[in-house]
Design an enzyme around this catalytic site. Structure first.
Site, short mmCIF file in Angstrom:
data_model
loop_
_atom_site.label_atom_id
_atom_site.label_comp_id
_atom_site.label_asym_id
_atom_site.label_seq_id
_atom_site.Cartn_x
_atom_site.Cartn_y
_atom_site.Cartn_z
N CYS A 141 0.87 -1.18 0.00
CA CYS A 141 0.00 0.00 0.00
C CYS A 141 0.90 1.23 0.00
O CYS A 141 2.12 1.11 -0.15
CB CYS A 141 -0.98 -0.02 1.17
SG CYS A 141 -0.22 0.04 2.79
N ARG A 167 -3.19 -0.54 5.52
CA ARG A 167 -3.83 -1.64 4.79
C ARG A 167 -2.93 -2.85 4.55
O ARG A 167 -3.35 -3.99 4.78
CB ARG A 167 -4.36 -1.12 3.44
CG ARG A 167 -5.52 -0.17 3.58
CD ARG A 167 -5.75 0.61 2.32
NE ARG A 167 -4.64 1.51 2.04
CZ ARG A 167 -4.54 2.29 0.98
NH1 ARG A 167 -5.48 2.24 0.06
NH2 ARG A 167 -3.51 3.10 0.83
N ASP A 177 -8.53 4.22 1.52
CA ASP A 177 -7.43 4.45 2.43
C ASP A 177 -7.94 4.89 3.81
O ASP A 177 -8.49 5.99 3.95
CB ASP A 177 -6.55 5.56 1.82
CG ASP A 177 -5.24 5.68 2.56
OD1 ASP A 177 -5.17 5.21 3.71
OD2 ASP A 177 -4.30 6.24 1.97
P1 4NP Z 1 -1.66 2.89 4.05
O1 4NP Z 1 -2.22 4.27 4.62
O2 4NP Z 1 -1.18 3.18 2.65
O3 4NP Z 1 -2.86 1.98 4.05
O4 4NP Z 1 -0.57 2.45 4.99
C1 4NP Z 1 -1.51 5.49 4.54
C2 4NP Z 1 -0.49 5.76 5.42
C3 4NP Z 1 0.18 6.96 5.36
C4 4NP Z 1 -0.17 7.91 4.41
C5 4NP Z 1 -1.20 7.64 3.53
C6 4NP Z 1 -1.87 6.42 3.59
N1 4NP Z 1 0.50 9.16 4.35
O5 4NP Z 1 0.10 10.02 3.57
O6 4NP Z 1 1.50 9.33 5.06
#
Ligand code: 4NP
Length: 163
Positions: free
Chosen positions: A8, A14, A123
């Site tokens: 992800c 996720r 997300d």
């Molecule tokens: P992930 O969620 O991709 O599901 O781990 C996110 C974690 C951090 C960020 C965006 C989505 N971020 O912008 O830092």
């Protein structure tokens, strides 16, 4: 041995959820020795950070632990190392291909493409809805396991025959 990398954007919400839920599923099925399961980020935003509390709490509620997972970024070499590289949303797929190049061996998938209703997993960093993330991930993983059973017909996953 089937090697699976979940991917992800940040590797804190996720993809670690998918990693630890699948580890739990294959353990409960008694087929864990046939799997190597890992997760990674496409971005560098969260590198070195632990799993987001939303994911940790949801996994804990489901009696699944995620230990001391630390976010890391996927590398180009991952393409050689893994059999399945599974993103959560279309943007992940684009970013994975930016890192590894062309998908010559058809190893790159989107998790809910294994479900009956292919779509992105939203997300939870933005939605805050980790219950929905969990439901979507379980739906995708069940579809993925069905796909593996179908694809590996004739192999005895349950009785631990090497695959
Ligand atoms: P992930 O969620 O991709 O599901 O781990 C996110 C974690 C951090 C960020 C965006 C989505 N971020 O912008 O830092």
């Amino acid at each position: 041995m089937i090697k699976i990398l979940f991917v992800c954007l940040g590797n804190i919400c996720r993809s670690p959820m998918a990693e630890y839920v699948l580890k739990d599923m294959v353990k409960k099925e008694g087929i864990e020795e046939n799997f190597y399961i890992d997760s990674a980020a496409t971005s560098t935003e969260e590198i070195g950070n632990p799993v987001h509390n939303g994911t940790r709490n949801k996994l804990h509620e489901m009696q699944i632990e995620c230990g001391n997972h630390i976010a890391r970024r996927m590398t180009k070499e991952a393409y050689k190392m893994f059999d399945y590289i599974i993103g959560m949303e279309e943007r992940n797929i684009t970013n994975i291909k930016r890192i590894v190049g062309e998908d010559r061996e058809n190893k790159i998938f989107k998790l809910l493409d294994f479900s009956e209703r292919p779509r992105d997993i939203a997300d939870p960093w933005y939605t805050g809805n980790f219950d929905k993330t969990y439901e979507d991930i379980v739906e995708g993983l069940k579809g993925f396991l069905d796909y593996l059973y179908e694809k590996n017909k004739g192999w005895d996953l349950k009785n631990g025959k090497s695959i």
